[in-house]
Design a protein around this motif. Sequence first.
Motif, mmCIF file in Angstrom:
data_model
loop_
_atom_site.group_PDB
_atom_site.id
_atom_site.type_symbol
_atom_site.label_atom_id
_atom_site.label_comp_id
_atom_site.label_asym_id
_atom_site.label_seq_id
_atom_site.Cartn_x
_atom_site.Cartn_y
_atom_site.Cartn_z
ATOM 1 N N CYS A 38 0.826 -1.196 0.000
ATOM 2 C CA CYS A 38 0.000 0.000 0.000
ATOM 3 C C CYS A 38 0.866 1.253 0.000
ATOM 4 O O CYS A 38 1.884 1.319 0.711
ATOM 5 C CB CYS A 38 -0.927 -0.025 1.222
ATOM 6 S SG CYS A 38 -2.019 1.384 1.368
ATOM 7 N N CYS A 39 0.482 2.246 -0.793
ATOM 8 C CA CYS A 39 1.204 3.528 -0.884
ATOM 9 C C CYS A 39 2.652 3.342 -1.328
ATOM 10 O O CYS A 39 3.524 4.144 -0.974
ATOM 11 C CB CYS A 39 1.153 4.286 0.443
ATOM 12 S SG CYS A 39 -0.520 4.694 0.985
ATOM 13 N N ILE A 101 -1.881 2.071 7.440
ATOM 14 C CA ILE A 101 -1.065 1.878 6.239
ATOM 15 C C ILE A 101 0.089 0.927 6.518
ATOM 16 O O ILE A 101 0.404 0.042 5.707
ATOM 17 C CB ILE A 101 -0.543 3.233 5.734
ATOM 18 C CG1 ILE A 101 -1.718 4.143 5.362
ATOM 19 C CG2 ILE A 101 0.389 3.052 4.542
ATOM 20 C CD1 ILE A 101 -1.310 5.553 4.968
#
Length: 333
Positions: A38-39, A101
């Motif tokens: 993620c990210c 996150i």
Amino acid sequence: PLAGGSSTPTKKSRRASFVELFATHNDTQNEDYIPRGCCFMPIFHPANSNRVKWDGALAVVLVWNLIEIPFQVCFNIEAEAGSAYDFFGLLIDVFFITDVIVNFNTGFVREGRYINDPSEVRLKYMKTGFALDFVTSVPYSRILLLITGPVDPDLPPSETDSSSFANLPKLLRMFRIFKLVKLFRLVKLMNVISQWEEDAGVGLSRVLRMFTLFFEMVFLSHIAGCLFAFIAMNDMEDVYGDGSLMEFRDEGWVMRYSVSRNDTEILDIETPDRLYIVSFYWAITTLTTVGYGDVGPGTDTEILFTVVIQFIGTLAFAYIMASINSVIQTEDL
């Protein structure tokens, strides 16, 4: 050492040590391949030093948050917009969102194998802790204020700005109560400490266990004390009928304590430090079954609440004493 191969066998036992997994992970690392989650962050190994430090910071913030939220809700404490306290609260909100996150980018162990495939990591987190983390990380009151703009929650609807919702003060109070949902972060704190106990040596594991028991008792006393004060504040009398002057009831525990001790400071709800200290003292003596009797319930609501706390205190005190005895016996062995 933040990333590794897709699924590297590390140990035959189902519950492999994170330390051994990390060592094997380093030996079999393909330095040219870094899986991204993620990210676009790399997938962290659960025993990675940076991930462990993050868990340590998370535990500290969780302890602070679990103490702060009941105090804010029960004593009607709200940070002034733009103040240092408000900025500190914003940092905490950002921290918990960042933690979601990070969890989306943390590998896991399954049947002795380290899994760091991004799709499997996301799926595992979505099925386990994501729902709780998401619900307890959303800054509901901040979102409401961004939509409506700042409004004094103490003003009646008729005096609020016409561009704001008419019932905004009630909404703000509702969202203040809704902050109590964030107390479910206690589950997350217990999970972090349990993982530490599992990975630590025998001596450190005992220390962590004793700390957990101590924190449970203090946290329960904190909740009981805040609620005891909240009951008294929620039952205050409106002297003139227009909300301009509110006083504690004569038969309530606050007024009775104030008269018996000649303590006027406890009546000041604008700075409720003294009120909290006395209510916390009552909670400690009640939950530990000491009960000195100098602070006692007066109204029917206070009496019923005290009965409930005495039942809870009896069970909690017995559980904690039995757990401490178990830790001591284990040490003797």
